[in-house]
Design a protein around this motif. Structure first.
Motif, PDB file in Angstrom:
ATOM      1  N   THR A 128      -0.394  -2.423  -0.262  1.00 42.41           N
ATOM      2  CA  THR A 128      -0.995  -1.652   0.830  1.00 42.41           C
ATOM      3  C   THR A 128      -1.217  -0.200   0.410  1.00 42.41           C
ATOM      4  O   THR A 128      -2.255   0.403   0.737  1.00 42.41           O
ATOM      5  CB  THR A 128      -0.104  -1.722   2.082  1.00 42.41           C
ATOM      6  OG1 THR A 128       0.010  -3.095   2.485  1.00 42.41           O
ATOM      7  CG2 THR A 128      -0.698  -0.921   3.226  1.00 42.41           C
ATOM      8  N   GLN A 129      -0.279   0.367  -0.317  1.00 41.40           N
ATOM      9  CA  GLN A 129      -0.463   1.735  -0.814  1.00 41.40           C
ATOM     10  C   GLN A 129      -1.663   1.822  -1.747  1.00 41.40           C
ATOM     11  O   GLN A 129      -2.425   2.799  -1.702  1.00 41.40           O
ATOM     12  CB  GLN A 129       0.811   2.202  -1.521  1.00 41.40           C
ATOM     13  CG  GLN A 129       1.953   2.497  -0.566  1.00 41.40           C
ATOM     14  CD  GLN A 129       3.252   2.811  -1.284  1.00 41.40           C
ATOM     15  OE1 GLN A 129       3.352   2.683  -2.513  1.00 41.40           O
ATOM     16  NE2 GLN A 129       4.263   3.218  -0.542  1.00 41.40           N
ATOM     17  N   MET A 130      -1.848   0.815  -2.582  1.00 44.04           N
ATOM     18  CA  MET A 130      -3.008   0.799  -3.471  1.00 44.04           C
ATOM     19  C   MET A 130      -4.307   0.792  -2.668  1.00 44.04           C
ATOM     20  O   MET A 130      -5.243   1.538  -2.970  1.00 44.04           O
ATOM     21  CB  MET A 130      -2.955  -0.435  -4.382  1.00 44.04           C
ATOM     22  CG  MET A 130      -1.874  -0.400  -5.429  1.00 44.04           C
ATOM     23  SD  MET A 130      -1.776  -1.968  -6.345  1.00 44.04           S
ATOM     24  CE  MET A 130      -3.455  -2.112  -6.951  1.00 44.04           C
TER      25      MET A 130
ATOM     26  N   LEU B  72      -4.759   1.791   0.449  1.00 46.20           N
ATOM     27  CA  LEU B  72      -4.927   3.032   1.204  1.00 46.20           C
ATOM     28  C   LEU B  72      -5.315   4.201   0.302  1.00 46.20           C
ATOM     29  O   LEU B  72      -6.006   5.129   0.748  1.00 46.20           O
ATOM     30  CB  LEU B  72      -3.644   3.355   1.972  1.00 46.20           C
ATOM     31  CG  LEU B  72      -3.311   2.397   3.128  1.00 46.20           C
ATOM     32  CD1 LEU B  72      -1.990   2.784   3.771  1.00 46.20           C
ATOM     33  CD2 LEU B  72      -4.428   2.395   4.169  1.00 46.20           C
ATOM     34  N   GLN B  73      -4.873   4.179  -0.935  1.00 49.67           N
ATOM     35  CA  GLN B  73      -5.305   5.226  -1.861  1.00 49.67           C
ATOM     36  C   GLN B  73      -6.806   5.153  -2.103  1.00 49.67           C
ATOM     37  O   GLN B  73      -7.474   6.179  -2.250  1.00 49.67           O
ATOM     38  CB  GLN B  73      -4.546   5.091  -3.180  1.00 49.67           C
ATOM     39  CG  GLN B  73      -3.100   5.556  -3.098  1.00 49.67           C
ATOM     40  CD  GLN B  73      -2.331   5.290  -4.382  1.00 49.67           C
ATOM     41  OE1 GLN B  73      -2.831   4.635  -5.299  1.00 49.67           O
ATOM     42  NE2 GLN B  73      -1.106   5.793  -4.451  1.00 49.67           N
ATOM     43  N   GLN B  74      -7.329   3.941  -2.128  1.00 50.67           N
ATOM     44  CA  GLN B  74      -8.762   3.758  -2.334  1.00 50.67           C
ATOM     45  C   GLN B  74      -9.560   3.921  -1.044  1.00 50.67           C
ATOM     46  O   GLN B  74     -10.722   4.326  -1.075  1.00 50.67           O
ATOM     47  CB  GLN B  74      -9.023   2.369  -2.929  1.00 50.67           C
ATOM     48  CG  GLN B  74      -8.400   2.161  -4.301  1.00 50.67           C
ATOM     49  CD  GLN B  74      -8.538   0.723  -4.775  1.00 50.67           C
ATOM     50  OE1 GLN B  74      -9.058  -0.139  -4.068  1.00 50.67           O
ATOM     51  NE2 GLN B  74      -8.063   0.458  -5.990  1.00 50.67           N
ATOM     52  N   ARG B  75      -8.902   3.615   0.096  1.00 52.57           N
ATOM     53  CA  ARG B  75      -9.600   3.669   1.384  1.00 52.57           C
ATOM     54  C   ARG B  75      -8.719   4.376   2.411  1.00 52.57           C
ATOM     55  O   ARG B  75      -8.178   3.759   3.330  1.00 52.57           O
ATOM     56  CB  ARG B  75      -9.949   2.255   1.852  1.00 52.57           C
ATOM     57  CG  ARG B  75     -10.787   1.477   0.847  1.00 52.57           C
ATOM     58  CD  ARG B  75     -11.226   0.127   1.390  1.00 52.57           C
ATOM     59  NE  ARG B  75     -12.075   0.266   2.563  1.00 52.57           N
ATOM     60  CZ  ARG B  75     -12.680  -0.756   3.175  1.00 52.57           C
ATOM     61  NH1 ARG B  75     -12.529  -1.985   2.709  1.00 52.57           N
ATOM     62  NH2 ARG B  75     -13.432  -0.559   4.239  1.00 52.57           N
ATOM     63  N   PRO B  76      -8.545   5.691   2.279  1.00 48.29           N
ATOM     64  CA  PRO B  76      -7.642   6.428   3.174  1.00 48.29           C
ATOM     65  C   PRO B  76      -8.056   6.380   4.639  1.00 48.29           C
ATOM     66  O   PRO B  76      -7.226   6.616   5.520  1.00 48.29           O
ATOM     67  CB  PRO B  76      -7.688   7.860   2.623  1.00 48.29           C
ATOM     68  CG  PRO B  76      -8.949   7.931   1.822  1.00 48.29           C
ATOM     69  CD  PRO B  76      -9.157   6.563   1.259  1.00 48.29           C
TER      70      PRO B  76
ATOM     71  N   LEU C 142      -5.833   4.317   7.120  1.00 48.55           N
ATOM     72  CA  LEU C 142      -4.428   4.635   7.372  1.00 48.55           C
ATOM     73  C   LEU C 142      -4.058   4.511   8.845  1.00 48.55           C
ATOM     74  O   LEU C 142      -3.055   3.871   9.200  1.00 48.55           O
ATOM     75  CB  LEU C 142      -4.105   6.041   6.866  1.00 48.55           C
ATOM     76  CG  LEU C 142      -2.666   6.519   7.124  1.00 48.55           C
ATOM     77  CD1 LEU C 142      -1.660   5.612   6.429  1.00 48.55           C
ATOM     78  CD2 LEU C 142      -2.500   7.969   6.661  1.00 48.55           C
TER      79      LEU C 142
END
Length: 221
Positions: free
Chosen positions: A150-152, A154-158, A161
């Protein structure tokens, strides 16, 4: 029935997780599928849990293969469990937050359930559903994987969040309803055995109630 239905809902819903479409992420998702439904000798967590309950004398009103569509299940369970099944089906396919919420809490509730029931059924803790998960830290590994993936994303698609956090909160609220219902079932059992000579059963349900209330997964009020 309540617990197995809730677990079935999440096991089915995880197949519809969004945003995990790259080859690398599909492989990571597949490992979780295999932990749930691809165990050796055509076994699965669903079958293991059903056997664990039957081996302590529980009557299961549905056969294993009757756990199918959420519409059918919702006609057989209480209002809180219906809500959980509906929320899981709707939210798991929309964001990764609900998946993270359930995976982060699952090890705690499995231990609470196993420890409470083992007071009266000591063999239960040795059932593969519990023993394999605890020995190999399967639920902890799933929680770590859910958070990492999920962090990966969200880093690509903030921009995802807020939705991820909102849906995780909705999932935990629905899960709390399931545990509140299980707590009521325990309390009803306590009332049925109060005043009888069945000390062992009374001890079991008392400890089960205590385990449910003190588990980090249960948030009353």
């Amino acid at each position: 029935m309540v617990y197995q239905t809730a677990m079935h809902a999440t096991r089915a819903a995880v197949y519809y997780l969004p945003y995990l479409d790259s080859p690398a992420l599909r492989k990571r998702k597949l490992r979780i599928f295999m932990d749930n439904d691809g165990l050796p000798e055509a076994d699965s967590h669903h079958y293991q849990l059903a056997r664990a309950f039957r081996n302590i004398g529980a009557h299961l009103p549905l056969a294993d293969e009757e756990f199918g569509s959420h519409e059918e299940l919702c006609r057989r369970v209480d209002r809180e469990t219906v809500h959980f099944v509906d929320v899981a089906q709707r939210l798991y396919s929309r964001s990764l937050g609900p998946w993270c919420a359930v995976e982060m809490l699952s090890a705690d509730w499995m231990r609470a359930l196993a420890e409470a029931l083992s007071v009266h059924f000591p063999q239960l803790i040795r059932e593969p559903y519990f023993e394999d998960c605890f020995l190999h830290r399967i639920e902890e590994r799933h929680a770590e994987e859910a958070m990492a993936v999920t962090q990966m994303v969200l880093q690509q698609r903030p921009e995802l969040l807020d939705e991820t956090i909102r849906d995780a909160k909705m999932m935990t609220e629905a899960l709390d309803g399931v545990w509140s219902n299980l707590d009521r079932i325990v309390q009803q059992a306590v009332r049925r055995v109060n005043g009888t000579e069945h000390y062992g059963l009374r001890l079991m349900v008392d400890r089960m109630a205590a385990a449910f209330r003190t588990s980090p997964t249960v948030q009353h009020g």
